[in-house]
Design an enzyme around this catalytic site. Structure first.
Site, PDB file in Angstrom:
ATOM      1  N   ASP A   1      39.980  48.519  32.922  1.00  0.00           N
ATOM      2  CA  ASP A   1      41.151  47.703  33.310  1.00  0.00           C
ATOM      3  C   ASP A   1      41.182  46.378  32.544  1.00  0.00           C
ATOM      4  O   ASP A   1      41.870  45.439  32.931  1.00  0.00           O
ATOM      5  CB  ASP A   1      41.190  47.490  34.828  1.00  0.00           C
TER       6      ASP A   1
ATOM      7  N   HIS B   1      43.281  44.352  35.150  1.00  0.00           N
ATOM      8  CA  HIS B   1      42.490  43.897  36.296  1.00  0.00           C
ATOM      9  C   HIS B   1      43.319  43.048  37.261  1.00  0.00           C
ATOM     10  O   HIS B   1      43.303  43.271  38.470  1.00  0.00           O
ATOM     11  CB  HIS B   1      41.315  43.088  35.740  1.00  0.00           C
TER      12      HIS B   1
ATOM     13  N   SER C   1      39.212  42.454  43.276  1.00  0.00           N
ATOM     14  CA  SER C   1      38.103  42.024  42.428  1.00  0.00           C
ATOM     15  C   SER C   1      36.860  41.633  43.242  1.00  0.00           C
ATOM     16  O   SER C   1      36.404  42.417  44.072  1.00  0.00           O
ATOM     17  CB  SER C   1      38.594  40.891  41.529  1.00  0.00           C
TER      18      SER C   1
END
Ligand SMILES: *[C@@H]1O[C@H](CO)[C@@H](O)[C@H](O)[C@H]1NC(C)=O
Ligand SMILES: *[C@@H]1O[C@H](CO)[C@@H](O)[C@H](O)[C@H]1NC(C)=O
Length: 419
Positions: free
Chosen positions: A362, A396, A203
């Site tokens: 995602d 994610h 991320s």
């Protein structure tokens, strides 16, 4: 006597010369992890210059000035769970933009530092809920195949409140991070028989890792980085981040306050490099906003002009220069999860909840942003090895925490062939 001497030397030799290479005997390349936003642990110390925002904060604040000690500012569950203390954490954790230095800094009277740089402990908070979010599952999986913290496995926490700024802009926090990460990578490689490292980000960590690589000399990267594995970072941000900008009322929560005070609200905004001028992302009755209209959108939701300037000068150039890191790279992303694709504020009331139009992604990052990695990185002629792994149904966070997805990530980390 002679025999004891020999034994003594054998032991010394073993510890000083053989031990540091013991890890390389396992055949593992050292791994350096960069977790997502809010994972890095922050310690703070208050000086006499700190002005508590309320009498309540004055009463609960840790001792200031002489005798002040370092305490856990983030993530301190005891403080966050106490409604009288949480607003004080919000105040101490927020940053300010210093016009003279042209850079963000801690609030006056607050000193901060990252906990345990170099170790994965630096981002594994005590809160079990954070283990999924902050690579805890990945650390466990790597330990199962023989990785050891401080020997073959390392953590690079970063100040998530201060993302990299455009190259010509002062950004002390990121400069410090680059220096520390460079030293960490060199040390990790050295104690593992000069094997180059595998850099793994999740991320927001992807922006830090990519900017680190792109601002390091080519030769250095070639020599020290075997593989860059970037999980859950798209090439152009995500639409959902515009929702945070639109909600102008300060809920007083520490993360809400940090988001408002710092530049992290700009980093994930949809980038004009990926989202074109014909795709409205925010829809109102009178006007639509595309990624190119971000300054107009900011003005419409009530951000002051000074903030719009910071977006244009510090954040946008970084988004526009998102480019191939040239070192062998694998991007791993989830797919097939409903993801915010458009926000409809039909009456232009940004204070209200928007109607959300979902698309593919995602769950956080849109597939447009994920697919753009293939062109921005994959199609760059300088990029010799690039692979994209898309995991259907992985979210994610699931990419670095769910069974099957996690196995894929570990397999990519252990991979030796780059053809
Ligand atoms: C958590 O925060 C409170 C209040 O700011 C502080 O007194 C305490 O020492 C912190 N905990 C740790 C472990 O530092
Ligand atoms: C905004 O976008 C929507 C959906 O693409 C479109 O139907 C509408 O005509 C646009 N409105 C304006 C004011 O451009």
């Amino acid at each position: 006597m002679a025999a004891t001497h020999i034994l003594f030397f054998a032991v010394v030799l073993h510890f000083f010369f053989l031990w540091p290479h013991a890890a390389s005997a396992t055949g593992l390349h050292p791994v350096v992890l960069l977790p997502g936003a809010t994972c890095s642990q922050v310690e703070a110390r208050l000086t006499d210059a700190y002005l508590p925002p309320s009498p309540q904060c004055a009463a609960t604040a840790p001792r200031r000035g002489t005798g002040a000690r370092w305490f856990r500012l983030w993530k301190n569950s005891t403080a966050l769970d106490d409604p009288t203390v949480a607003p004080c954490v919000a105040d101490q954790l927020s940053v300010v933009f210093d016009r003279v230095a042209s850079d963000y800094r801690d609030k006056r009277g607050v000193e901060t530092r990252l906990l345990d740089f170099g170790s994965t402990r630096g981002f594994l908070a005590d809160d079990p809920a954070d283990r999924d979010l902050c690579m805890g599952r990945l650390v466990e999986a790597l330990e199962r195949v023989g990785y050891r913290d401080g020997e073959t496995l390392f953590g690079a926490p970063y100040d998530f409140r201060q993302p990299p700024a455009a190259t010509e802009q002062p950004c002390r926090s990121f400069s410090l991070f680059r220096r520390r990460l460079r030293e960490l990578v060199e040390r990790a490689s050295r104690i593992n028989g000069d094997r180059p490292v595998v850099l793994v980000s999740h991320s927001q960590g992807g922006y830090f890792a990519l900017e680190f690589l792109n601002r390091s000399p080519r030769e250095w990267c070639r020599r020290h980085v075997k593989h860059f594995v970037m999980a859950s970072t798209g090439a152009g941000g995500f639409v959902g981040s515009m929702r945070f900008l639109a909600t102008r009322d300060d809920d007083g929560s520490p993360l809400g306050r940090v988001g408002r005070s710092s530049a992290i609200k700009f980093t994930p905004l949809p980038s004009p490099k990926v989202f074109d001028r014909h795709t409205p992302l925010v829809i109102t009755r009178h006007k639509n906003y595309t990624a190119q209209d971000m300054p107009e959108f900011m003005a419409a939701v009530g951000l002051p002009a000074s903030e719009v300037t910071l977006y244009k000068t510090r954040a946008l150039p970084v988004a526009m220069s998102f480019r191939a890191p040239v070192v062998p790279t694998t991007c791993i992303n989830g797919a097939g999860v409903p993801t915010t694709e458009k926000l409809v504020y039909w009456n232009g009331d940004f204070g209200k909840n928007p109607q959300v139009v979902y698309g593919d992604g995602d769950g956080v990052v849109n597939s447009a942003s994920i697919l753009a990695l293939d062109t921005v990185i994959g199609d760059d002629p300088k990029q010799e090895y690039y692979k994209s792994v898309k995991i259907a149904g992985a979210s994610h966070v699931g990419v670095v925490s769910d069974g099957a997805a996690l196995e894929r990530v570990v397999a990519v980390i252990l991979q030796d062939k780059f053809a």
